[in-house]
Design a protein around this motif. Structure first.
Motif, PDB file in Angstrom:
ATOM      1  N   CYS A  41       6.088  31.374  51.014  1.00 48.32           N
ATOM      2  CA  CYS A  41       5.902  32.491  50.336  1.00 48.32           C
ATOM      3  C   CYS A  41       4.576  33.061  50.385  1.00 48.32           C
ATOM      4  CB  CYS A  41       6.280  32.294  48.939  1.00 48.32           C
ATOM      5  SG  CYS A  41       5.799  31.069  48.268  1.00 48.32           S
ATOM      6  N   HIS A  60       1.613  29.498  49.203  1.00 47.95           N
ATOM      7  CA  HIS A  60       2.770  28.795  49.200  1.00 47.95           C
ATOM      8  C   HIS A  60       2.428  27.393  48.769  1.00 47.95           C
ATOM      9  CE1 HIS A  60       6.296  26.886  50.651  1.00 47.95           C
ATOM     10  NE2 HIS A  60       6.101  26.508  51.794  1.00 47.95           N
ATOM     11  N   CYS A 114       7.787  24.631  45.759  1.00 48.91           N
ATOM     12  CA  CYS A 114       8.290  25.807  46.510  1.00 48.91           C
ATOM     13  C   CYS A 114       8.520  25.486  47.998  1.00 48.91           C
ATOM     14  CB  CYS A 114       7.422  26.854  46.410  1.00 48.91           C
ATOM     15  SG  CYS A 114       8.279  28.160  47.367  1.00 48.91           S
ATOM     16  N   GLU A 158      10.098  27.592  50.158  1.00 45.24           N
ATOM     17  CA  GLU A 158      10.612  28.761  50.994  1.00 45.24           C
ATOM     18  C   GLU A 158       9.118  29.447  51.322  1.00 45.24           C
ATOM     19  OE1 GLU A 158      13.228  30.210  52.653  1.00 45.24           O
ATOM     20  OE2 GLU A 158      11.613  30.906  53.522  1.00 45.24           O
TER      21      GLU A 158
END
Ligand code: HEM
Ligand SMILES: [Cu+2]
Ligand SMILES: [Cu+2]
Lengths: 184, 582
Positions: A164, A168, A160, A162
Motif C-alpha cells: 500500500c 506499507h 498489512c 497488501e
C-alpha cells in the motif's frame, strides 16, 4: 515423436495403456475429493470466510469507526496515543485500515464471538493477524463483516500484507485478547 | 548444401527463402528463423535485467543484508515482476509459437512483416513501462491494483506490449491456416504444436481481459474516468493474470514433450490422452482468477469454490496427466533404447550431462512437487486464509514459473542454439552445470519463501522487523532464518542465471558453426538409440505400443501422489487449529 505428426492418422482410436488409465482415474477421483472437501468444510468446519458485505462510502465507514471508538474506549495503547477499545462480547466491532495503520486497538475476550467489520479509508490493505495467521483482503468501499472467536489470550498483531505504498512496512495494528470477564 | 545459406524455393505454396535442417530434414523458412532469433534474444535480455532485480529484492529481504532502501526496494520489485513474468516469458513464448508453427509444420510463416510490427510493439511497450517505473512514480507492482495509480505511460506500455503479443498470436494462427491449406504436413499437427495452439488460444482470451481492464485504467490515470471499482479491477485483471499463467504451463509442457522427443526419440504414450489433457486446459484454465480473490469481500462462496477448483479440478487433472505421460514416454523411449534393467536404469542412464535434458527433467519434477502441490493447497478456498499475501504466494509461483517454466525454456535454449542459431554451444562444461545451479537455486527460493509464508511473513514487504511501525511485532526467529536461506539460494540461482546468459550470448556471437556433419553432435550428449533420428521402424506406431509396464514412472507418480495427499491434509489440520471464523 511429439515434434512430428502422429503416425497413426486415426490416433483417437489407439488403445490406451492400462497404467495410464488407472492414473487418470485416480487423479480424477482425487480432484473430486478435493472439490467436495471445500464444501464439506463449509458445512462442518469452523474456519470459513464470511461473505457478508455491504457497500459503504469510505467517509461513512470512518465515521462509524470513530463513534464506535468513542463509545467503548477504555484507554490508550502505551504511549502511542492509539485508543484501546473494549466492546461487549457478541457485539459489532470495527477496524479501519488506512495509510498506514489499523485503527483502533481492540480488546476482546477469549471464547467470545464478535462481528468484526473491516474496510479501508483509502487504498487496499491486507489484514494479516499474527501469529495466528488469518489473512483477509480489505477494500475501500466494501464493508466486510465476519464473526471471529479468539481462542487464546495474549497480544496479537495485525500486519498489512497488501502493498500500500511507501509506508506499507510501517502499517500495523493490534488485538488484545483477555480472559472472559476480565475486560469489564 | 542447404544449411549454410538460404535457398529460394517453394514452401507452403509461395516462394520463400528456406534452408533444410540437417537434423530433422524440415525446411525452415528464413523469415521465421529471424523472428525466432529476435524474440529469443529479446527474451534473454529481459531475463538478465529482471533476474538481477530478483537478486536485489532477495538481498533486501535477507534481514542481515537489507540492501536497498524502502523506496528503491518497491521500485525494483515492480521491475522484477514486470521484466521476468511478462517480458522474458512472453517474448520466449512468441518464439515458441513461431517455432511450433512454421518450423514444425514445414511451412512458411504468415505475414512476416506483421510479425515484425508485433515484435516492435512489444519492445516499445516493454521499454515504455520500464521507463515509467524508473521515473519513480510508478512503483505499483506489476499488478497495479487501483486506486493506487501509476503514470499513464506505465499502462500504455503494457497495452502496447499486449497488442504486440496479440499480433504474434494472429501470425501463429495464420501460419496454421496456411499449413493446413497447402498441406505441408500430413494428418494432425504434432503434439508440441497442439500444445502451442492451447497456449495461443488461452493467450487470446487473457489479452482480451487485459485490454478490458488496462484501457479504462489508462484513461483513469489520464483523468478521463473518475472511478474504478477495486474489486471489479481485481476480478478482471486476474482474468488475464491467472489465465496467462496457463499459457506458461501449456508452453512449458509442450517444451517438455519437444525435448524428450528430440533428445530421446520419445513418443507420447498416447496421443489421445496427451491431447485431451491439453484440451482440458483450454476448457478450464480460464477459470481460477478466484485464486487471487479467495479472501476478498463481496464474492459468494459458491462462485469461489467452483472457480478456484477449475470446475472439479479438471485442469489440475490435465497437469497430473502430463505429469505421468511425460516421464512415461521418456521411460518407454529409454527402454526401447535398451535401458531395461530394474526399475530406474532408464532414468539413471538418461543424458544428465546434457543441459537440455537435465533442465527439462528438473523442471518437470520441481513444477509438480513444488509449484503444483503448493498451488492446489494455496488455491483451496479455506486454506487460502492461512496464506493469502504471505510469502507463500511468491514461494508457490517461483516453483511454477521459475523452477518450472523458466528452467524449461532455458533447457530448450540448448537445442535452439544449434537448431535455429546454428551455433554449437560454447563452454559445454559451464552449460552442463547451469541447469543444476539454477534449478537448485530456484527450488531453494521457492521452498524458503513457502516456509516464511507458512510463518506469516508478508510478501512485498521491506522490513519484517517492523521497526518503523508504531505498534511493534516480532516475527519468530525461524522466519529470519527462512529469509536468510532464501537469500543464499537466490545467490545460487543468480549464478545459474548469469551462466545461462553468458553461454547463450557467447554461443550466438562466437559459437562454432553447425554443419551437416556435426549437426547431431551439436545437440549434446544423447543416449545411443536403437532407432536413429527419424527412423521409426522399431519405435512402434505409437508410444505405448507393446509396453505393458512402466514401473519407474508408476513409482514416481505414486511418490508424488502420497506427498500431495499428505501435505494437503496437514494443511487442513493447521486450519482446524485456527481461531474459528465465519
Ligand atoms: C535469480 C532469480 C530470482 C530470484 C532470486 C527471485 C527472487 C524473488 C523475490 C525474493 C521476490 C520477492 C517476494 C516479495 O517480497 O514479495 C520475487 C518476486 C517475484 N518474482 Fe522472482 N526471483 C527470481 C526469478 C524470477 C523469475 C525468472 C520470475 C518469472 C519468470 C520471477 C517472478 C517473480 C514475480 C512475478 C514476483 C512478484 C513480484 C510482486 O510481488 O509484484 N522471479 N522474486
Ligand atoms: Cu496497508
Ligand atoms: Cu500495506
Amino acid at each position: 515423436m511429439a515434434v512430428r505428426s502422429p503416425e497413426v492418422r486415426i490416433w483417437w482410436n489407439e488403445p490406451v495403456a492400462r497404467g495410464e488409465l488407472l492414473w487418470i482415474f485416480i487423479a480424477f477421483l482425487w480432484g473430486l475429493f478435493m472439490f467436495f472437501m471445500m464444501i464439506y468444510w463449509h458445512i462442518n468446519g469452523n474456519q470459513n470466510l464470511s461473505t457478508e458485505t455491504y457497500r459503504v462510502k469510505p467517509d461513512d465507514f470512518v465515521a462509524k469507526v470513530e463513534s464506535f471508538v468513542e463509545k467503548y474506549k477504555v484507554g490508550e495503547e502505551g504511549d502511542t496515543g492509539v485508543p484501546v477499545v473494549a466492546p461487549p462480547p457478541g457485539s459489532d466491532v470495527y477496524m479501519l485500515a488506512r495509510l498506514w495503520e489499523f485503527w483502533p486497538v481492540l480488546q476482546l475476550e477469549k471464547g467470545q464471538s464478535y462481528r468484526l467489520h473491516l474496510s479501508s479509508a483509502d487504498w487496499q490493505h491486507g489484514f494479516s493477524l499474527q501469529p495466528v495467521n488469518i489473512n483477509i483482503q480489505v477494500h475501500p468501499g466494501y464493508e466486510h463483516v465476519l464473526t471471529i472467536t479468539p481462542t487464546e489470550t495474549g497480544v496479537f498483531s495485525v500486519v498489512c500484507n497488501e502493498y500500500c505504498g511507501a509506508g506499507h512496512h510501517t502499517m500495523t495494528g493490534r488485538i488484545r485478547v483477555v480472559e472472559s470477564g476480565a475486560g469489564r | 548444401m542447404a544449411t549454410a545459406s538460404g535457398e529460394l524455393g517453394i514452401i507452403g505454396g509461395i516462394a520463400a527463402r528456406f534452408r533444410t535442417c540437417p537434423v530433422t530434414r524440415l525446411r525452415v523458412d528464413l523469415a521465421a528463423e529471424r523472428l525466432i532469433k529476435a524474440n529469443a534474444v529479446a527474451a534473454v535480455v529481459f531475463l538478465a535485467i529482471g533476474g538481477l532485480m530478483g537478486l536485489l529484492v532477495a538481498l533486501t529481504r535477507w534481514p542481515a543484508v537489507h540492501l536497498l532502501d524502502s523506496e528503491a526496494f518497491y521500485q525494483v520489485l515492480t521491475l522484477h515482476g514486470l521484466n521476468v513474468l511478462l517480458f522474458w516469458i512472453i517474448f520466449f513464448e512468441i518464439a515458441i509459437l513461431y517455432f511450433a508453427s512454421a518450423v514444425l509444420l514445414n511451412c512458411r510463416l504468415a505475414t512476416p512483416r506483421l510479425a515484425w510490427a508485433g515484435f516492435g510493439l512489444m519492445v516499445m511497450g516493454a521499454l515504455l513501462t520500464d521507463w515509467a517505473v524508473l521515473q519513480g512514480d510508478s512503483s505499483v507492482m506489476f499488478t497495479s491494483y487501483v486506486p493506487m495509480q501509476a503514470s499513464p505511460n506505465f499502462y500504455l506500455g503494457l497495452i502496447l506490449f499486449a497488442v504486440g503479443a496479440l499480433v504474434g498470436c494472429a501470425v501463429f494462427f495464420g501460419t496454421l491456416v496456411i499449413a493446413r491449406e497447402e498441406r505441408t504436413y500430413e494428418g494432425s499437427v504434432p503434439l508440441v504444436t497442439f500444445g502451442a495452439i492451447t497456449a495461443a488460444i488461452i493467450a487470446v482470451f487473457t489479452i482480451a481481459s487485459g485490454a478490458i481492464i488496462l484501457i479504462p485504467t489508462w484513461l483513469w490515470s489520464l483523468g478521463y474516468i473518475g472511478h474504478i471499482d477495486t474489486l471489479m479491477y481485481k476480478l478482471v485483471w486476474w482474468g488475464m493474470g491467472h489465465s496467462s499463467q496457463q499459457i506458461n504451463v501449456s508452453a512449458h509442457v509442450a517444451v517438455w514433450y519437444a525435448i524428450a522427443a528430440i533428445l530421446l526419440g520419445a513418443k507420447p504414450l498416447s496421443e489421445k490422452v496427451s491431447r485431451t489433457a491439453f484440451f482440458l486446459y483450454i476448457l478450464f484454465l480460464q477459470l481460477a482468477c478466484a485464486h487471487h480473490l479467495l479472501v476478498e469481500p463481496g464474492l459468494s462462496a459458491e462462485w469461489k469454490v467452483f472457480n478456484t477448483s477449475y470446475a472439479l479440478y479438471l485442469a489440475v487433472l490435465g497437469s497430473m496427466i502430463h505429469g505421468m505421460t511425460v516421464p512415461g514416454s521418456i521411460e518407454a523411449a529409454q527402454r526401447r533404447n535398451g535401458y531395461v534393467h530394474g526399475m530406474f536404469e532408464w532414468l539413471r542412464k538418461a543424458p544428465w550431462d546434457n543441459p537440455a535434458f537435465a533442465g527439462m527433467f528438473l523442471s518437470l519434477v520441481m513444477f509438480g512437487f513444488i509449484g503444483g502441490i503448493s498451488g492446489v493447497v494455496l488455491g483451496t478456498e479455506q486454506l487460502n486464509i492461512m496464506m493469502h499475501n504471505t510469502l507463500y504466494v511468491p514461494g508457490h509461483f517461483h516453483g511454477t514459473v521459475v523452477a518450472g517454466t523458466t528452467l524449461a525454456f532455458m533447457a530448450l535454449t540448448y537445442l535452439v542454439l544449434p537448431l535455429i542459431f546454428r551455433r554449437r554451444v560454447i563452454w559445454p562444461t559451464l552449460a552442463k552445470w547451469q541447469p543444476y545451479l539454477f534449478g537448485i537455486g530456484a527450488a531453494g527460493i521457492s521452498l524458503f519463501m513457502l516456509g516464511a509464508g507458512t510463518l506469516g511473513v508478508p510478501r512485498r514487504h521491506w522490513d519484517i522487523t517492523l521497526s518503523d511501525a508504531i505498534l511493534s511485532f516480532d516475527f519468530q526467529p525461524a522466519a529470519y532464518l527462512m529469509l536468510g536461506l532464501n537469500g543464499l539460494f537466490a545467490l545460487l540461482a543468480t549464478v545459474g542465471g548469469i551462466l545461462y546468459v553468458l553461454v547463450t550470448v557467447g554461443t550466438v556471437l562466437f559459437g562454432e558453426k553447425v554443419t551437416e556433419e556435426n549437426a547431431l553432435a551439436a545437440l549434446g550428449p544423447m543416449p545411443a538409440r536403437v532407432a536413429e533420428a527419424g527412423g521409426s521402424a522399431q519405435v512402434g506406431r505409437h508410444g505405448g505400443e507393446g509396453l505393458v509396464h512402466l514401473p519407474g514412472t508408476y513409482v514416481l507418480v505414486g511418490v508424488f501422489f502420497v506427498a500431495f495427499a499428505l501435505y494437503y491434509f496437514v494443511n487442513w489440520k493447521y486450519l482446524s487449529e485456527l481461531w474459528p471464523i465465519s
